[in-house]
Design an enzyme around this catalytic site. Structure first.
Site, short mmCIF file in Angstrom:
data_model
loop_
_atom_site.label_atom_id
_atom_site.label_comp_id
_atom_site.label_asym_id
_atom_site.label_seq_id
_atom_site.Cartn_x
_atom_site.Cartn_y
_atom_site.Cartn_z
N ASP A 68 2.26 4.98 1.57
CA ASP A 68 1.44 5.11 2.79
C ASP A 68 0.74 3.81 3.19
OD1 ASP A 68 2.13 7.67 2.14
OD2 ASP A 68 0.09 8.45 2.12
N GLU A 251 -2.00 15.80 5.08
CA GLU A 251 -2.44 14.48 4.63
C GLU A 251 -2.63 13.54 5.82
OE1 GLU A 251 -0.96 13.79 0.19
OE2 GLU A 251 0.70 13.60 1.61
#
Length: 543
Positions: A68, A251
């Site tokens: 990420d 998320e």
């Protein structure tokens, strides 16, 4: 990670296919040797026969794992990308913040690791803002700090019991080069503490004069909103839940205010939200919601109900490999500029790349449109990145206009680069299906197919015969979305890189991002049709 301008280092002996629509191929040297535990360092890593899937125009690390993006910020002409990184291995673990910088969103220089994991604390995802007024008191009026909010994932000897996640703060007084952790960490925890409370993203709410932080309790599918005037003390505002796809962890949420294109000044709020598993293409995906925010509560309009078909939800990308994207704080241009991870947790740890694993998608900018009965996001390559790709092509435009009737035809030597930027117009006519085969073998038996099926109105990316795919049974073969023709035609912008394809539809709200792993020698581009004649026009029109 792209560590130099690849177009200035082309080596003809190894890059014979460099005469292309958009010559995006990098110099063909491999990465410099390094010990597995060595910190990242600037090098000339680029695609080569020994490292055939290394991106030429996408950010990755010279070596080891990344996932990420986080801490994305623009300051004084420089884009900073921080990201989840394992400095010590080519797999998820030892989560630290890697760091790369760029002036054009295409050519990246890897910097030393910004914040490294310890036994007591791993450094999970988060955000960076420029505290221009020094509201935190962590800098001075003359030297205001960069402030990072991140998730502390506590281990043995941490400030919370092992397994707990809470939000912490670090700051930099030297433009992101070095970071100091705040002595009062964590600055935000739940009561009781939670093992899945993570992913802070911070935006400024002008009407209230405060920052708003979005976080998640991932396994409960809840976005929690907080506010602060100093970035140190946070008060709960509200929770957002009970809508959209809920088949996995929520998320990396983000709340954005956006202008509606053609809306005469109308503004709406958008909640970006990643989900894993449960995405539209299987495994990881990104949904979003459009609505209103009154400074306390975000309310989505026309949102899909939990349990509804996935096609009822709104998706930022319909491919398998676009996840955890968030915007670059302070980016110029007036539109949100996103950087997303080009991966899928279904198989990310199994992809056959070495000594690196994981890459970022091309930076894209968002536009909010009125689309039928609801608002929708359209994605395109960010202006700065598009400009850099055009400059890399040297201003050279290559074109082919073909009529293809029930077969396949090579586009020729101008279209045989391993990395290309293509502007495509498909006019299916009476053909049942028409499109391109990218990174095709000479005999046409393998390649990535980007096609349009006329009867169903479906844009499809098929990677089932596009190279290595046997590393995971979850490496899904194709991905698709409904796209209407306009005046009987479909326009596409396709960014092909060594091991990825990103397909954008300038006239609709569909994007498809997929990774694939072709043979080094497969470099042909074919136009094809099935069940009738079709017109295929391909060019490299300057952005």
């Amino acid at each position: 990670m792209l560590l130099q301008n690849p177009f200035k280092t082309l080596r003809p002996a190894l890059c014979a296919a460099a005469a292309v629509v958009v010559a995006l191929s990098a110099g063909c040297t491999g990465p410099k040797p390094a010990t597995p535990d060595a910190p990242p360092a600037v090098s000339s890593a680029a695609p080569s026969a020994q490292d055939p899937w290394r991106p030429a125009v996408h950010l990755t690390a010279e070596r080891n794992w990344i996932n990420d993006p986080n801490g994305l910020v623009y300051e004084n002409g420089t884009y900073h990308a921080f990201y989840q990184h394992n400095p010590h291995g080519n797999f998820w673990g030892n989560m630290s913040w890697g760091h790369s910088t760029s002036t054009d969103l295409i050519h990246w220089t890897q910097q030393p690791v910004a914040m490294e994991a310890s036994e007591a604390e791993e450094i999970f995802s988060g955000a960076i803002v420029l505290d221009k007024e020094n509201a935190s008191g962590l800098g001075t009026a003359g030297n205001p700090p960069m402030v990072a909010l991140y998730t502390s994932a506590y281990g043995k000897g941490g400030a919370r019991p092992a397994g707990v996640q809470a939000q912490s703060l670090a700051y930099s007084l030297d433009h992101g080069k070095t970071w100091q952790k705040y002595k009062g960490n964590p600055v935000l925890d739940l009561a009781p503490s939670n093992n899945n409370f993570r992913d802070p993203k911070v935006t400024w709410y002008e009407p209230g004069g405060y920052w708003v932080m979005t976080t998640v309790v991932a396994d409960a599918q809840v976005v929690k909103l907080f506010k602060s005037t100093d970035l140190l003390h946070w008060d709960h505002l509200s929770d957002f839940s009970g809508v959209g796809a809920q088949g996995g962890l929520w998320e990396v949420p983000e709340l954005l205010q956006m202008d509606v294109a053609g809306g005469n000044g109308l503004k709406k709020w958008v909640m970006l939200l990643s989900i894993n598993p449960g995405g539209i293409a299987g495994g990881s995906g990104m949904q979003y919601f459009v609505g209103d925010f009154d400074g306390r509560t975000f309310t989505a309009e026309n949102a899909a109900k939990p349990g509804a078909p996935l096609t009822d939800s709104q998706w930022l990308d319909y491919g398998a490999d676009y996840y955890a994207a968030n915007s670059i704080s302070g980016a110029p241009g007036g539109k949100p500029v996103l950087l997303g991870w080009m991966g899928n947790w279904d198989y990310a740890q199994d992809v056959p790349t070495t000594p690196w694993r994981g890459a970022m998608a091309v930076p894209r900018e968002l536009e909010l449109l009125r689309d039928g009965g609801r608002y929708a996001l359209r994605s395109g390559i960010a202006a700065a990145a598009s400009g850099a790709l055009g400059e890399a092509a040297g201003g050279e435009v290559r074109r082919r206009n073909l009529t293809v009737d029930g077969g396949a035809e090579p586009l020729g030597g101008d279209f045989t680069a391993r990395s290309q930027l293509l502007d495509v117009e498909l006019e299916p006519g009476e053909a049942a299906e028409t499109g391109l085969v990218l990174r095709s073998s000479a005999d046409g038996s393998s390649g990535l197919r980007v096609s349009y099926e006329r009867a169903t109105g479906t844009l499809k990316v098929d990677r089932s015969r596009a190279g290595t795919g046997n590393f995971s049974r979850l490496f899904s073969p194709y991905h698709q979305a409904k796209v209407p023709l306009r005046d009987g035609k479909l326009r596409l912008r396709i960014l092909l890189d060594s091991s990825s394809v990103e397909v954008f539809t300038p006239d609709s709200t569909v994007a498809i991002t997929d990774t694939f792993f072709p043979a080094w020698d497969d470099t042909e581009t074919l136009a094809f049709s099935r069940g009738g004649a079709a017109e295929v026009r391909v060019s490299s029109a300057a952005p």
